[in-house]
Scaffold this active site. Structure first.
Site, PDB file in Angstrom:
ATOM      1  N   CYS A 226       3.065  -1.728 -67.761  1.00 44.96           N
ATOM      2  CA  CYS A 226       3.299  -1.519 -66.323  1.00 44.96           C
ATOM      3  C   CYS A 226       4.795  -1.442 -66.089  1.00 44.96           C
ATOM      4  CB  CYS A 226       2.732  -2.682 -65.504  1.00 44.96           C
ATOM      5  SG  CYS A 226       0.943  -2.711 -65.392  1.00 44.96           S
ATOM      6  N   ILE A 227       5.207  -0.667 -65.129  1.00 46.33           N
ATOM      7  CA  ILE A 227       6.620  -0.576 -64.777  1.00 46.33           C
ATOM      8  C   ILE A 227       6.716  -0.402 -63.266  1.00 46.33           C
ATOM      9  CG2 ILE A 227       6.685   1.925 -65.203  1.00 46.33           C
ATOM     10  CD1 ILE A 227       9.598   1.502 -66.166  1.00 46.33           C
TER      11      ILE A 227
ATOM     12  N   ARG B 295      17.608   4.397 -56.173  1.00 46.28           N
ATOM     13  CA  ARG B 295      18.984   3.960 -56.431  1.00 46.28           C
ATOM     14  C   ARG B 295      19.302   3.965 -57.922  1.00 46.28           C
ATOM     15  NH1 ARG B 295      19.283  -1.506 -52.909  1.00 46.28           N
ATOM     16  NH2 ARG B 295      21.157  -1.787 -54.189  1.00 46.28           N
TER      17      ARG B 295
ATOM     18  N   TYR C 251      17.491   2.552 -60.374  1.00 45.01           N
ATOM     19  CA  TYR C 251      16.988   1.411 -61.130  1.00 45.01           C
ATOM     20  C   TYR C 251      15.751   1.774 -61.964  1.00 45.01           C
ATOM     21  CZ  TYR C 251      20.132  -1.625 -58.474  1.00 45.01           C
ATOM     22  OH  TYR C 251      21.246  -2.212 -57.934  1.00 45.01           O
ATOM     23  N   GLY C 252      14.961   2.727 -61.479  1.00 47.16           N
ATOM     24  CA  GLY C 252      13.770   3.127 -62.233  1.00 47.16           C
ATOM     25  C   GLY C 252      14.136   3.706 -63.590  1.00 47.16           C
TER      26      GLY C 252
ATOM     27  N   GLU D  48       2.090   3.547 -71.252  1.00 50.12           N
ATOM     28  CA  GLU D  48       0.628   3.533 -71.187  1.00 50.12           C
ATOM     29  C   GLU D  48       0.165   4.407 -70.037  1.00 50.12           C
ATOM     30  OE1 GLU D  48      -2.453   0.018 -70.192  1.00 50.12           O
ATOM     31  OE2 GLU D  48      -1.335  -0.282 -72.048  1.00 50.12           O
TER      32      GLU D  48
ATOM     33  N   SER E 112       1.511   6.255 -62.410  1.00 60.86           N
ATOM     34  CA  SER E 112       1.427   6.558 -60.978  1.00 60.86           C
ATOM     35  C   SER E 112       2.221   7.827 -60.695  1.00 60.86           C
ATOM     36  CB  SER E 112       1.992   5.382 -60.170  1.00 60.86           C
ATOM     37  OG  SER E 112       3.381   5.250 -60.416  1.00 60.86           O
TER      38      SER E 112
END
Length: 522
Positions: A378-379, A388, A390-391, A412, A416
């Site tokens: 999960c992220i 900004r 960060y992703g 995985e 989304s």
């Protein structure tokens, strides 16, 4: 025209909403629930073909009762487990099933499944001395995802979710020619912005994830966090938390999260931003803060540069924090389920430091032992910190860990919609950075193999190939497959890299991988 009292669950009708341009529109929506508050009816609606995070409660004034579609009455028929079906049928559901079946290939209709057809490709490169015009006509052996390489070719077959083993992998040792393409030469047409792609190169597009092909994928029995979408019900399709206060931020959840039932009726759910424990009121939170001595996530700080830090948290040693993190993350992740057994997972929490402590910005989790080369389960970047950079920083950090481990990794599936965009952007920028940094030797075209790109970046080979296809970089030229970089791609990449200010510095990483196959390490 129907009356308000006649509206039931399963009805479909246009509902008034404001779009991003602050304009009124009437998209079709489905009524998921009806409730009565002080004699006034409220309707929970899901906008068809919109993301679930836009679902909301509306009043009857926003409903177009003239175009209401009532659900069809279906006879209770036994299902596979012998239980009668209880969900009311929505309009157009039978029509969609009929269309899906009619669009499947003949072999798929016979078996009831839609299967991808793997094609084995071997790339041979006899590098030309001089650049010539790309010959017309189709190559003798095109790659399997033809619409990725030839966007003008429209396939009449139904969309198929691409499975990783079926991804065509070129020869691992064959070098690929890379050179800029002038404006006069023919190049593959880029996909139009804002338009859905007919074929999915990465196999993680929302269109293929939620396809109604009647073949729900069974969840893995290991530590996977992939949700089994075949067991969705009305309860989990509806948001149950109104608002969350986390430190100085108030967050509006996007999706359902299994917090205790008694907390779902509260106007605001209060969370301690350091240990993530939840309370019923501000007074409960203030009383907790006098006892909570944490000013950062539990676990080991393995990275720090400037105000950005990463903490590694063992799901077995810090079970309470890990479970609370999963509950919070589920508010913003739709395609993941929640396991209270967090033992098989490691959690990497990114924080931003100020005088009050280390404030959570986002996190990703990964399995301690992954048999499928997953480096992310999960992220999530929390909404106040999105857009900004960060992703991409989280994604880059996950691949930096894979480099230290000496492995290639992939996230995985399914991703989304926002996760898919972030990964596509990261893969594109990282691969283009490698290709543009190549230098020619003795006047010849620079050469690189798929294997070499994968080893340098730790990105799995299938993801490298799908990204090259998504960018339309692979072209067929004089009996060989070559990579061509147009001026538009080069200029766009340079502009994007100028905006990407946050990067991971490998010198600031203090991380020693463990061999989790030895149970004593757990």
């Amino acid at each position: 025209m129907a009356e308000v009292g006649e509206i039931i669950e399963g009805c479909r009708l246009p509902v008034l909403r404001r779009n991003q341009d602050n304009e009124d529109e009437w998209p079709l929506a489905e009524i998921l629930s009806v409730k009565d508050i002080s004699g006034r009816k409220l309707f929970y609606v899901h906008y068809i073909d919109f993301n679930k995070r836009l679902d909301e409660w509306v009043t009857h004034e926003r409903l177009d009762l003239k175009k209401i579609q009532f659900p069809k009455k279906e006879a209770k028929t036994p299902t596979k487990n012998g239980l009668p079906g209880s969900r009311p049928g929505s309009p157009e559901r039978e029509v969609r099933k009929t269309l899906d079946l009619s669009l499947q290939p003949a072999s798929a209709q016979a078996s009831g499944k839609t299967l991808p057809i793997p094609v084995q490709i071997t790339l041979r490169f006899n590098l030309p001395k001089e650049r010539e015009a790309i010959p017309g006509g189709e190559p003798d052996q095109p790659l399997s995802s033809s619409s990725c390489l030839q966007p003008n070719h429209r396939s009449t077959k139904r969309k198929v979710e691409v499975v990783s083993p079926a991804t065509p992998v070129p020869s691992e040792t064959a070098p690929t020619s890379v050179f800029p393409q002038n404006g006069s030469a023919r190049r593959a047409v880029a996909a139009q912005p804002g338009r859905k792609r007919k074929s999915n190169c990465l196999g993680t597009d929302e269109d293929s994830q939620d396809s109604s092909d009647g073949i729900p994928s069974a969840p893995r029995m290991t530590g996977s966090l992939v949700s089994d979408r075949s067991h969705d019900d009305i309860v989990t399709r509806m948001k149950n938390i109104e608002c969350i206060e986390l430190g100085r931020h108030r967050l509006k959840p996007w999706y359902f999260s299994p917090y205790p039932q008694e907390l779902t009726t509260l106007p605001v759910l209060y969370l301690c931003e350091f240990c993530l424990k939840y309370g019923r009121s501000l007074k409960c939170l203030q009383r907790h803060l006098t006892k909570c001595d944490l000013r950062h996530p539990p676990g080991n700080e393995i990275y720090r540069k400037g105000t950005i830090s990463f903490f590694e948290i063992d799901g077995r040693k810090n079970k309470s924090y890990s479970q609370n993190l999963c509950l919070l993350a589920k508010c913003f992740l739709d395609h993941k389920t929640l396991y209270y057994d967090t033992d098989p997972f490691l959690f990497y929490v990114m924080t931003e430091y100020d005088c009050k402590g280390f404030h959570i910005v986002g996190y990703f989790s990964k399995e301690k032992e992954s048999t499928e080369d997953y480096n992310v389960a999960c992220i999530l970047t929390l909404p106040p910190y999105q857009r900004r950079g960060y992703g991409k920083l989280l994604i880059e950090f996950s691949y930096e860990l894979s480099k230290v481990e000496g492995k290639t990794g992939t996230p995985e599936k399914p991703l989304s919609d926002l996760g898919l965009l972030s990964y596509r952007s990261y893969w594109s920028q990282t691969i283009l950075e490698i290709l543009m940094g190549l230098k020619s030797e003795s006047g010849e075209r620079p050469q690189i193999t798929i294997n070499e790109i994968s080893e340098i970046t730790s990105i799995k080979k299938e993801d490298v190939i799908s990204t090259l296809q998504y960018l339309n970089l692979i072209n067929y030229y004089k009996g060989q497959y070559i990579l061509t970089l147009s001026e538009d791609i080069v200029d766009g990449h340079e502009r994007a890299m100028l905006k990407r200010l946050l990067r991971i510095d490998s010198k600031c990483l203090h991380f020693t991988p463990k061999d989790w196959s030895k149970r004593g390490k757990w």
